[in-house]
Design a protein around this motif. Sequence first.
Motif, mmCIF file in Angstrom:
data_model
loop_
_atom_site.group_PDB
_atom_site.id
_atom_site.type_symbol
_atom_site.label_atom_id
_atom_site.label_comp_id
_atom_site.label_asym_id
_atom_site.label_seq_id
_atom_site.Cartn_x
_atom_site.Cartn_y
_atom_site.Cartn_z
ATOM 1 N N PRO A 1 5.139 -60.123 -7.491
ATOM 2 C CA PRO A 1 5.338 -60.658 -8.850
ATOM 3 C C PRO A 1 5.216 -62.172 -8.935
ATOM 4 N N THR A 2 5.716 -62.891 -7.932
ATOM 5 C CA THR A 2 5.659 -64.356 -7.982
ATOM 6 C C THR A 2 4.215 -64.840 -8.029
ATOM 7 N N GLN B 1 2.215 -66.700 -11.180
ATOM 8 C CA GLN B 1 1.525 -67.978 -10.967
ATOM 9 C C GLN B 1 0.055 -67.873 -11.379
ATOM 10 N N ARG B 2 -0.590 -66.795 -11.013
ATOM 11 C CA ARG B 2 -1.997 -66.612 -11.370
ATOM 12 C C ARG B 2 -2.165 -66.495 -12.882
ATOM 13 N N TYR B 3 -1.256 -65.780 -13.527
ATOM 14 C CA TYR B 3 -1.324 -65.625 -14.987
ATOM 15 C C TYR B 3 -1.232 -66.988 -15.670
ATOM 16 N N ARG B 4 -0.301 -67.821 -15.221
ATOM 17 C CA ARG B 4 -0.148 -69.149 -15.826
ATOM 18 C C ARG B 4 -1.379 -70.014 -15.567
ATOM 19 N N ALA C 1 0.844 -54.238 -21.981
ATOM 20 C CA ALA C 1 2.132 -54.135 -21.284
ATOM 21 C C ALA C 1 2.194 -55.087 -20.094
ATOM 22 N N LEU C 2 1.098 -55.181 -19.344
ATOM 23 C CA LEU C 2 1.086 -56.053 -18.166
ATOM 24 C C LEU C 2 1.327 -57.506 -18.553
ATOM 25 N N ARG C 3 0.665 -57.970 -19.597
ATOM 26 C CA ARG C 3 0.816 -59.374 -19.988
ATOM 27 C C ARG C 3 2.208 -59.662 -20.532
ATOM 28 N N SER C 4 2.802 -58.686 -21.203
ATOM 29 C CA SER C 4 4.189 -58.882 -21.646
ATOM 30 C C SER C 4 5.109 -59.064 -20.447
ATOM 31 N N TRP C 5 4.865 -58.275 -19.402
ATOM 32 C CA TRP C 5 5.666 -58.396 -18.178
ATOM 33 C C TRP C 5 5.432 -59.745 -17.509
ATOM 34 N N LEU C 6 4.190 -60.199 -17.457
ATOM 35 C CA LEU C 6 3.887 -61.491 -16.841
ATOM 36 C C LEU C 6 4.497 -62.634 -17.645
ATOM 37 N N ARG C 7 4.481 -62.520 -18.968
ATOM 38 C CA ARG C 7 5.096 -63.567 -19.801
ATOM 39 C C ARG C 7 6.599 -63.648 -19.584
ATOM 40 N N GLY D 1 6.502 -50.859 -14.674
ATOM 41 C CA GLY D 1 6.000 -49.492 -14.674
ATOM 42 C C GLY D 1 6.367 -48.745 -15.937
ATOM 43 N N ALA D 2 7.597 -48.898 -16.393
ATOM 44 C CA ALA D 2 8.025 -48.226 -17.617
ATOM 45 C C ALA D 2 7.264 -48.753 -18.823
ATOM 46 N N ALA D 3 7.039 -50.065 -18.843
ATOM 47 C CA ALA D 3 6.300 -50.647 -19.966
ATOM 48 C C ALA D 3 4.863 -50.141 -20.018
ATOM 49 N N VAL D 4 4.206 -50.061 -18.866
ATOM 50 C CA VAL D 4 2.827 -49.568 -18.825
ATOM 51 C C VAL D 4 2.781 -48.078 -19.163
#
Length: 244
Positions: free
Chosen positions: A104-105, A109-112, A167-173, A181-184
């Motif tokens: 996750p870390t 970092q990659r998302y930002r 869902a993935l981007r919400s988790w990254l934000r 997993g639940a969000a996806v």
Amino acid sequence: MSSSSAAPAAKPPMREALVAAAFQLFLERGYEQTTVDDIVALAGVGRRSFFRYFPSKEDVVFPDHERCLADMTAFLAASDEGHEPVRRVCDAARLVLGMYAENPTFSVQRYRLTKQVPGLRAYELSVVWRYEQALAEYLRGRFAGRPDGTLRADVIAAGVVAAHNNALRSWLRSDGLGDAGAAVDHALGYVQRAFADTPGPPPAPVLAGPAPEGGAEDVVVLVSRRDAPLWRVVQELEAAFGRT
């Protein structure tokens, strides 16, 4: 044997060392200000070693996507007629989530970083397109001979990618907090209920967190046409939660 004679910790493999060096420099100096020469100098290897693993500086930002795409392709190729096709592509998309959730870390970092660098956003879009094409190719084979089979395959593949990425981007934000997993699963449930031959029961709602102290939880009921496109359903949900 005394503790002083313990073997030193093993160095990370060269590929991982290059990724670690690259991101250390990206965070310290910025992506545009970091060169391949800077990366290999920090990693303690030569330029030839870098290009043995990564064709370009952009590729070091996404070191795991080629492996994930290969895993997805193999997963779909191992399918048989007993697999419901829409559920199968949703399960294939979960492989991408697993890749992000492994670290996750790093993923945050990659998302930002990707948000800050237009060239990386364009590169990421090209990677997402390849995932979508892998899903669509599998579905075209399963829907061959059906009316509008190719159209159905392409629409479902796009819907799976859109739901997964929402869902993935919400988790990254959220800095990688919460149950990705639940969000996806919740997001992909929309695709399965809209398109699958046997969609199954609705997924349990994903709760963002506890209700405010002393107050009741908000409940949002969305009424939409059965044939409404997935992007419209997502748009209406985001509007309901005040995320537009």
